[in-house]
Design a protein around this motif. Structure first.
Motif, mmCIF file in Angstrom:
data_model
loop_
_atom_site.group_PDB
_atom_site.id
_atom_site.type_symbol
_atom_site.label_atom_id
_atom_site.label_comp_id
_atom_site.label_asym_id
_atom_site.label_seq_id
_atom_site.Cartn_x
_atom_site.Cartn_y
_atom_site.Cartn_z
ATOM 1 N N ILE A 66 0.824 -1.203 0.000
ATOM 2 C CA ILE A 66 0.000 0.000 0.000
ATOM 3 C C ILE A 66 0.861 1.257 0.000
ATOM 4 N N ALA A 67 0.330 2.324 -0.576
ATOM 5 C CA ALA A 67 0.992 3.631 -0.535
ATOM 6 C C ALA A 67 -0.064 4.675 -0.226
ATOM 7 N N GLY A 68 0.082 5.350 0.901
ATOM 8 C CA GLY A 68 -0.868 6.390 1.292
ATOM 9 C C GLY A 68 -0.201 7.747 1.234
ATOM 10 N N GLY A 69 -0.821 8.680 0.512
ATOM 11 C CA GLY A 69 -0.229 10.002 0.410
ATOM 12 C C GLY A 69 -1.062 10.959 -0.415
ATOM 13 N N PHE A 70 -0.378 11.882 -1.098
ATOM 14 C CA PHE A 70 -1.046 12.968 -1.816
ATOM 15 C C PHE A 70 -0.437 13.151 -3.199
ATOM 16 N N PRO A 71 -1.277 13.498 -4.188
ATOM 17 C CA PRO A 71 -0.728 13.872 -5.489
ATOM 18 C C PRO A 71 -0.128 15.272 -5.387
ATOM 19 N N VAL A 72 0.880 15.526 -6.202
ATOM 20 C CA VAL A 72 1.509 16.854 -6.243
ATOM 21 C C VAL A 72 1.712 17.268 -7.699
ATOM 22 N N ALA A 73 1.843 18.556 -7.916
ATOM 23 C CA ALA A 73 2.076 19.089 -9.255
ATOM 24 C C ALA A 73 3.476 18.721 -9.735
ATOM 25 N N GLU A 74 3.585 18.513 -11.032
ATOM 26 C CA GLU A 74 4.860 18.149 -11.661
ATOM 27 C C GLU A 74 5.963 19.152 -11.324
ATOM 28 N N GLU A 75 5.618 20.415 -11.179
ATOM 29 C CA GLU A 75 6.630 21.445 -10.921
ATOM 30 C C GLU A 75 7.385 21.217 -9.609
ATOM 31 N N HIS A 76 6.853 20.388 -8.728
ATOM 32 C CA HIS A 76 7.513 20.124 -7.448
ATOM 33 C C HIS A 76 8.278 18.795 -7.447
ATOM 34 N N ALA A 77 8.233 18.068 -8.562
ATOM 35 C CA ALA A 77 8.831 16.731 -8.612
ATOM 36 C C ALA A 77 10.323 16.736 -8.319
ATOM 37 N N GLU A 78 11.051 17.647 -8.921
ATOM 38 C CA GLU A 78 12.504 17.662 -8.750
ATOM 39 C C GLU A 78 12.887 17.911 -7.297
ATOM 40 N N ALA A 79 12.284 18.913 -6.679
ATOM 41 C CA ALA A 79 12.603 19.237 -5.283
ATOM 42 C C ALA A 79 12.208 18.095 -4.357
ATOM 43 N N LEU A 80 11.047 17.503 -4.595
ATOM 44 C CA LEU A 80 10.605 16.391 -3.752
ATOM 45 C C LEU A 80 11.493 15.171 -3.925
ATOM 46 N N THR A 81 11.886 14.882 -5.159
ATOM 47 C CA THR A 81 12.759 13.732 -5.406
ATOM 48 C C THR A 81 14.110 13.929 -4.730
ATOM 49 N N ALA A 82 14.634 15.147 -4.758
ATOM 50 C CA ALA A 82 15.913 15.431 -4.101
ATOM 51 C C ALA A 82 15.799 15.294 -2.585
ATOM 52 N N ALA A 83 14.703 15.778 -2.020
ATOM 53 C CA ALA A 83 14.543 15.787 -0.564
ATOM 54 C C ALA A 83 14.002 14.473 -0.002
ATOM 55 N N HIS A 84 13.151 13.804 -0.761
ATOM 56 C CA HIS A 84 12.457 12.597 -0.252
ATOM 57 C C HIS A 84 12.345 11.540 -1.346
ATOM 58 N N PRO A 85 13.451 11.023 -1.848
ATOM 59 C CA PRO A 85 13.383 10.099 -2.987
ATOM 60 C C PRO A 85 12.563 8.837 -2.720
ATOM 61 N N ASP A 86 12.505 8.400 -1.471
ATOM 62 C CA ASP A 86 11.754 7.191 -1.143
ATOM 63 C C ASP A 86 10.239 7.416 -1.129
ATOM 64 N N LEU A 87 9.805 8.665 -1.198
ATOM 65 C CA LEU A 87 8.371 8.954 -1.123
ATOM 66 C C LEU A 87 7.751 9.352 -2.468
ATOM 67 N N VAL A 88 8.569 9.540 -3.485
ATOM 68 C CA VAL A 88 8.063 10.026 -4.774
ATOM 69 C C VAL A 88 7.789 8.845 -5.707
ATOM 70 N N HIS A 89 6.545 8.767 -6.172
ATOM 71 C CA HIS A 89 6.118 7.687 -7.064
ATOM 72 C C HIS A 89 5.478 8.299 -8.298
ATOM 73 N N ARG A 90 5.934 7.878 -9.460
ATOM 74 C CA ARG A 90 5.342 8.345 -10.721
ATOM 75 C C ARG A 90 4.328 7.315 -11.180
ATOM 76 N N ILE A 91 3.103 7.757 -11.331
ATOM 77 C CA ILE A 91 2.013 6.890 -11.756
ATOM 78 C C ILE A 91 1.747 7.203 -13.232
ATOM 79 N N PRO A 92 1.869 6.216 -14.127
ATOM 80 C CA PRO A 92 1.678 6.496 -15.549
ATOM 81 C C PRO A 92 0.209 6.734 -15.905
ATOM 82 N N GLU A 93 -0.012 7.370 -17.049
ATOM 83 C CA GLU A 93 -1.378 7.549 -17.548
ATOM 84 C C GLU A 93 -2.005 6.177 -17.759
ATOM 85 N N HIS A 94 -3.275 6.068 -17.438
ATOM 86 C CA HIS A 94 -3.981 4.798 -17.640
ATOM 87 C C HIS A 94 -5.484 5.037 -17.660
ATOM 88 N N GLU A 95 -6.184 4.045 -18.101
ATOM 89 C CA GLU A 95 -7.639 4.067 -18.090
ATOM 90 C C GLU A 95 -8.103 3.415 -16.791
#
Length: 156
Positions: A66-95
């Protein structure tokens, strides 16, 4: 939203603590996971881009991935990945097939079963992830009968 709606979910970033836990510890997990994710998002000067979510990467048996958390805007991805790499998950487009549940959380099991039955009736295989989006978050003064949760079943 009707009872069941098929949508294309755009690719998005989820800040979440992903763990495999015993299913009888889900309440305790959510309390810590949502707090940790929100702190991480705010630590880079961002805010969530939507309501809290719980992603399920395995069926609910004695344990669940399970993964519990919040979606964030793409513009924050770099900073979040640098600060919290274990918490950033990219979910691909899907139906996905979406169903809205209004009522207490103890009704979610039946709502999920109904959604699963509907997916099977369409003859569509499901994808690798399911999630709940907590449109209304519980508070001490909230009426459980008014809780709104959107259920998403990805389609393969």
């Amino acid at each position: 939203m009707s009872d069941h709606t098929t949508v294309t979910v755009p690719a998005h970033i989820l800040v979440a603590s992903r763990e495999t836990i015993p299913t009888d510890n889900m309440t305790g997990y959510f309390d810590g996971a949502f707090t940790r994710a929100l702190r991480a998002v705010r630590s880079v000067g961002a805010e969530p881009a939507g309501p809290a979510r719980a992603y399920y990467f395995s069926p609910l048996t004695d344990s669940v991935d399970i993964a519990g958390g919040f979606p964030v805007a793409e513009e924050h991805a770099e900073a979040l990945t640098a600060a919290h790499p274990d918490l950033v998950h990219r979910i691909p487009e899907h139906e996905a097939l979406v169903r809205r549940h209004t009522g207490p959380y103890d009704g979610l099991t039946a709502a999920w079963q109904e959604l699963s039955d509907h997916v099977r009736s369409l003859g569509r295989p499901t994808g690798p992830v399911f999630w709940e989006e907590y449109v209304t978050m519980p508070t001490p003064e909230a009426d459980p009968a008014e809780m709104i949760t959107d259920l998403y079943a990805t389609l393969a």
